[in-house]
Design a protein around this motif. Structure first.
Motif, mmCIF file in Angstrom:
data_model
loop_
_atom_site.group_PDB
_atom_site.id
_atom_site.type_symbol
_atom_site.label_atom_id
_atom_site.label_comp_id
_atom_site.label_asym_id
_atom_site.label_seq_id
_atom_site.Cartn_x
_atom_site.Cartn_y
_atom_site.Cartn_z
ATOM 1 N N ASN A 324 -32.818 29.370 -7.849
ATOM 2 C CA ASN A 324 -32.497 29.999 -6.585
ATOM 3 C C ASN A 324 -33.562 31.035 -6.231
ATOM 4 O O ASN A 324 -34.093 31.013 -5.136
ATOM 5 N N TYR A 325 -33.912 31.930 -7.133
ATOM 6 C CA TYR A 325 -34.984 32.887 -6.873
ATOM 7 C C TYR A 325 -36.153 32.680 -7.828
ATOM 8 O O TYR A 325 -37.305 32.671 -7.407
ATOM 9 N N VAL A 326 -35.881 32.545 -9.123
ATOM 10 C CA VAL A 326 -36.948 32.320 -10.099
ATOM 11 C C VAL A 326 -37.249 30.828 -10.122
ATOM 12 O O VAL A 326 -36.613 30.049 -10.827
ATOM 13 N N ASP A 327 -38.212 30.447 -9.310
ATOM 14 C CA ASP A 327 -38.553 29.035 -9.149
ATOM 15 C C ASP A 327 -40.057 28.928 -8.931
ATOM 16 O O ASP A 327 -40.674 29.840 -8.368
ATOM 17 N N ARG A 328 -40.632 27.814 -9.327
ATOM 18 C CA ARG A 328 -42.082 27.663 -9.218
ATOM 19 C C ARG A 328 -42.560 27.698 -7.775
ATOM 20 O O ARG A 328 -43.706 28.060 -7.497
ATOM 21 N N THR A 329 -41.712 27.317 -6.834
ATOM 22 C CA THR A 329 -42.116 27.292 -5.434
ATOM 23 C C THR A 329 -41.596 28.503 -4.660
ATOM 24 O O THR A 329 -41.697 28.533 -3.430
ATOM 25 N N SER A 334 -35.151 25.355 -1.657
ATOM 26 C CA SER A 334 -34.352 24.217 -1.205
ATOM 27 C C SER A 334 -33.653 24.485 0.125
ATOM 28 O O SER A 334 -33.044 23.593 0.697
ATOM 29 N N ALA A 335 -33.723 25.702 0.632
ATOM 30 C CA ALA A 335 -33.090 26.033 1.907
ATOM 31 C C ALA A 335 -33.949 25.629 3.102
ATOM 32 O O ALA A 335 -33.595 25.928 4.243
ATOM 33 N N TYR A 336 -35.068 24.980 2.845
ATOM 34 C CA TYR A 336 -35.961 24.549 3.914
ATOM 35 C C TYR A 336 -36.314 23.082 3.733
ATOM 36 O O TYR A 336 -36.265 22.549 2.617
ATOM 37 N N LEU A 337 -36.702 22.455 4.818
ATOM 38 C CA LEU A 337 -37.129 21.066 4.769
ATOM 39 C C LEU A 337 -38.553 20.996 4.221
ATOM 40 O O LEU A 337 -39.416 21.775 4.607
ATOM 41 N N GLY A 338 -38.786 20.048 3.316
ATOM 42 C CA GLY A 338 -40.119 19.865 2.771
ATOM 43 C C GLY A 338 -40.320 20.631 1.476
ATOM 44 O O GLY A 338 -39.462 21.399 1.032
ATOM 45 N N SER A 339 -41.466 20.423 0.871
ATOM 46 C CA SER A 339 -41.795 21.056 -0.411
ATOM 47 C C SER A 339 -42.778 22.200 -0.170
ATOM 48 O O SER A 339 -43.867 21.990 0.366
ATOM 49 N N ARG A 340 -42.379 23.388 -0.560
ATOM 50 C CA ARG A 340 -43.270 24.538 -0.425
ATOM 51 C C ARG A 340 -44.356 24.488 -1.488
ATOM 52 O O ARG A 340 -44.140 23.976 -2.587
ATOM 53 N N PRO A 341 -45.536 25.032 -1.201
ATOM 54 C CA PRO A 341 -46.591 25.086 -2.230
ATOM 55 C C PRO A 341 -46.137 25.919 -3.419
ATOM 56 O O PRO A 341 -45.445 26.934 -3.254
#
Length: 583
Positions: A324-329, A334-341
């Motif tokens: 949720n917060y500690v994530d590689r991206t 996951s609250a947005y469409l697409g994959s963040r860098p």
């Protein structure tokens, strides 16, 4: 009291059993340096985050789940009525009612949370000081402030920081009530705890722990009276029950469907391992500083070895942290469409996992070795919070890493209790002490960098997406409700909030909960990465810098196949756009 042996100071065991400080720093220079540590915690944990939020524009827009809480605060500020949006499974209302008319401003809401973050840190220091002494309590407070999500939560209108402040204040009042046998302070502790429970039910563990400690301590029980303590407990539960009955009748008081559909042993063990690694990572600087495993008892060493095996197995078999917060991206990707860098390089992320595993093993050993040195109410609070989390998992509720923040307080207390004293300076202790300090400082620097990276990258991304969506609305291409720009935008501009069921004609491929948010006919979509849906046309690719000053990245704005793009002339919820992101 302590006994001197050479130049080392060994604590009086009676002080440990009573929950007092094993050693206390002496001298004005130590007192001065100890006073700087809580100030450093406030600076690094809150002030830096506020500066980043103002610079990126994130201070004036809702973030993640905060869309629902901010809208509820606005409704109350403007109408005096409480209305929720089916996006909360906690009390919530105790967080925005104190704001009154000021709650109409998202900026004021989030500054209020930042102020509560400062209160929570200082109250936490007050709770730690009797157990650890001023110097180590300051170090513990600094470690809490470097919790990876603390800064971001301190600048968002979420329940986590207000609940944390209520918990630490309750324990601070409770400690004085127990030590001074003061009925007034006991009442204050329970009132603050009840306020915390109206924000997040998790906070109820603090007043419950204080009351249980009052019953377990013979001198407190005799001074306050058994009848009085039980009466306060009954009044607390009655107040909470009355609040819950009222809350269940508030419109829109439901919760989003975050439950795990199938409860299995694997799921429970996976979440337990992820939760332990999340806590262990957050308090790792304190754990590395305070651990002396070569001096532990055999049971503590065995516990540490077993925990090490469990931590490694969990990290290999599952995602290492609750997420949720500690994530590689970055936070809530996951609250947005697409994959963040990705914001963490491979080496840095692997280092965090190794650090969490080592810290998890040592923390287990510390729990076995030192738990009796904690104050009774702090131990009980940790136990009740862990039991509450276990019950949530047992009911199929998904845990997030930010839910573990309150457990940082008892964890750093365990780590820094150190019954032989961090102040020992005998010749035989200098070298290992310097090694521990250096390793702990390196871990602290890593955690500070991690927290800063998560905070800045998330604030920059949130503002960039919000501004891209607002630009679509400003130029007249679509009404706000027909633009999908992730959870915070979609929720903020939804007509009624979270619905009971998804719309059958929802556009495929958009953020998966938009269909529940009455935003199911999106004609424009803002995505974090390129999309290939049928009928979508790329309109523009706004540029942003994912680390604030560097790290060029792009968003992708698409026109979908949907034909309606406006409300038919009716008013639309435009929201308040934040300042443009740093270019």
């Amino acid at each position: 009291m302590s006994v001197s042996v050479g130049r080392a100071r060994i604590p009086d065991p009676r002080a440990l059993r009573s929950g007092g400080s094993a050693t206390a720093p002496t001298g004005s220079s130590r007192s001065g340096s100890a006073a700087l540590l809580p100030a450093a915690a406030v600076l690094l944990g809150v002030v830096v985050a506020i500066v980043a939020a103002v610079a990126t524009g994130g201070i004036s827009i809702p973030h993640n789940d905060g869309w629902s809480y901010s809208r509820a605060a606005q409704v109350f500020a403007r109408t005096g009525h409480v209305r929720l949006f089916n996006w909360n499974k906690m009390g919530l209302v105790g967080m925005f009612i104190p704001l009154g008319p000021l709650g109409a401003s998202v900026t004021v809401q989030q500054c209020f949370v930042a102020a509560l973050a400062i209160v929570g840190l200082l109250a936490g220091y007050d709770v730690l000081r009797p157990m650890l002494g001023s110097r180590r309590a300051g170090l513990g407070t600094l470690v809490i402030a470097l919790w990876p999500s603390f800064g971001l939560l301190a600048t968002s209108f979420h329940t986590d920081i207000p609940a944390f402040a209520a918990i630490t204040l309750t324990l601070a009042f409770g400690r004085r009530a127990l030590d001074l046998c003061s009925p007034c302070r006991l009442y204050a502790a329970c009132l603050v705890g009840l306020w915390g429970a109206t924000i997040r039910e998790q906070a109820l563990a603090a007043p419950a722990a204080v009351l249980a400690a009052a019953l377990l301590r013979p001198e407190t029980r005799r001074a306050l009276g058994l009848t009085r303590i039980l009466a306060v407990g009954v009044a607390l539960m009655a107040g909470l029950g009355a609040f819950e009955l009222w809350r269940r009748g508030v419109p829109g008081g439901g919760a989003p469907p975050f439950a795990n559909s199938i409860l299995t042993t694997r799921l429970v063990t996976a979440q337990a391992g992820e939760a332990w690694l999340t806590i262990s990572l957050g308090v790792s600087p304190a754990v590395l500083l305070g651990s002396r495993p070569l001096r532990w008892s055999r049971p503590a060493r065995v516990a540490a070895l077993l925990a090490l095996c469990g931590c490694v197995a969990s990290a290999l078999a599952n995602p290492p942290f609750l997420g949720n917060y500690v994530d590689r991206t970055g936070a809530y990707a996951s609250a947005y469409l697409g994959s963040r860098p990705r914001i963490f390089p491979h080496l840095a992320w692997d280092l965090l996992i190794v650090l969490a595993c080592v810290s998890g093993a040592l923390l287990a050993g510390l729990a076995v070795e030192r738990v009796r040195g904690l104050r009774v109410e702090v131990s009980l609070f940790a136990l009740l919070t862990l039991l509450g989390s276990a019950m949530e998992v047992g009911q199929g509720t998904a845990l997030f890493d930010r839910y573990m923040l309150p457990l940082a307080l008892p964890a750093v207390a365990l780590a820094l209790l150190d019954p032989i004293g961090l102040e020992a300076i005998g010749l035989e202790a200098i070298r290992p002490r310097l090694v521990r300090v250096a390793v702990s400082a390196a871990a602290g620097a890593l955690m500070a960098g991690t927290a800063l990276l998560i905070t800045i990258s998330t604030l920059v991304f949130d503002s960039a997406v919000w501004n891209a969506a607002q630009h679509i609305v400003d130029r007249g291409s679509a009404s706000a409700g027909y633009v999908d720009a992730g959870l915070d935008w979609a929720g903020w501009h939804s007509t009624t909030g979270m619905g009971e069921s998804p719309a059958a004609d929802a556009e495929f491929g958009i953020y998966r909960r938009d269909a529940f948010l009455s935003n199911h006919q999106q004609c424009y979509v803002v995505a974090a990465s390129p999309q290939r849906d049928v009928g979508w046309t790329l309109v523009e690719t706004p540029r942003y810098r994912r680390y604030g000053l560097f790290g060029a990245a792009h968003l992708y704005v698409y026109r979908t196949a949907e034909t309606p793009c406006h409300d038919g002339g009716g008013p639309s919820r435009r929201g308040s756009a934040g300042p443009r992101p740093i270019q």
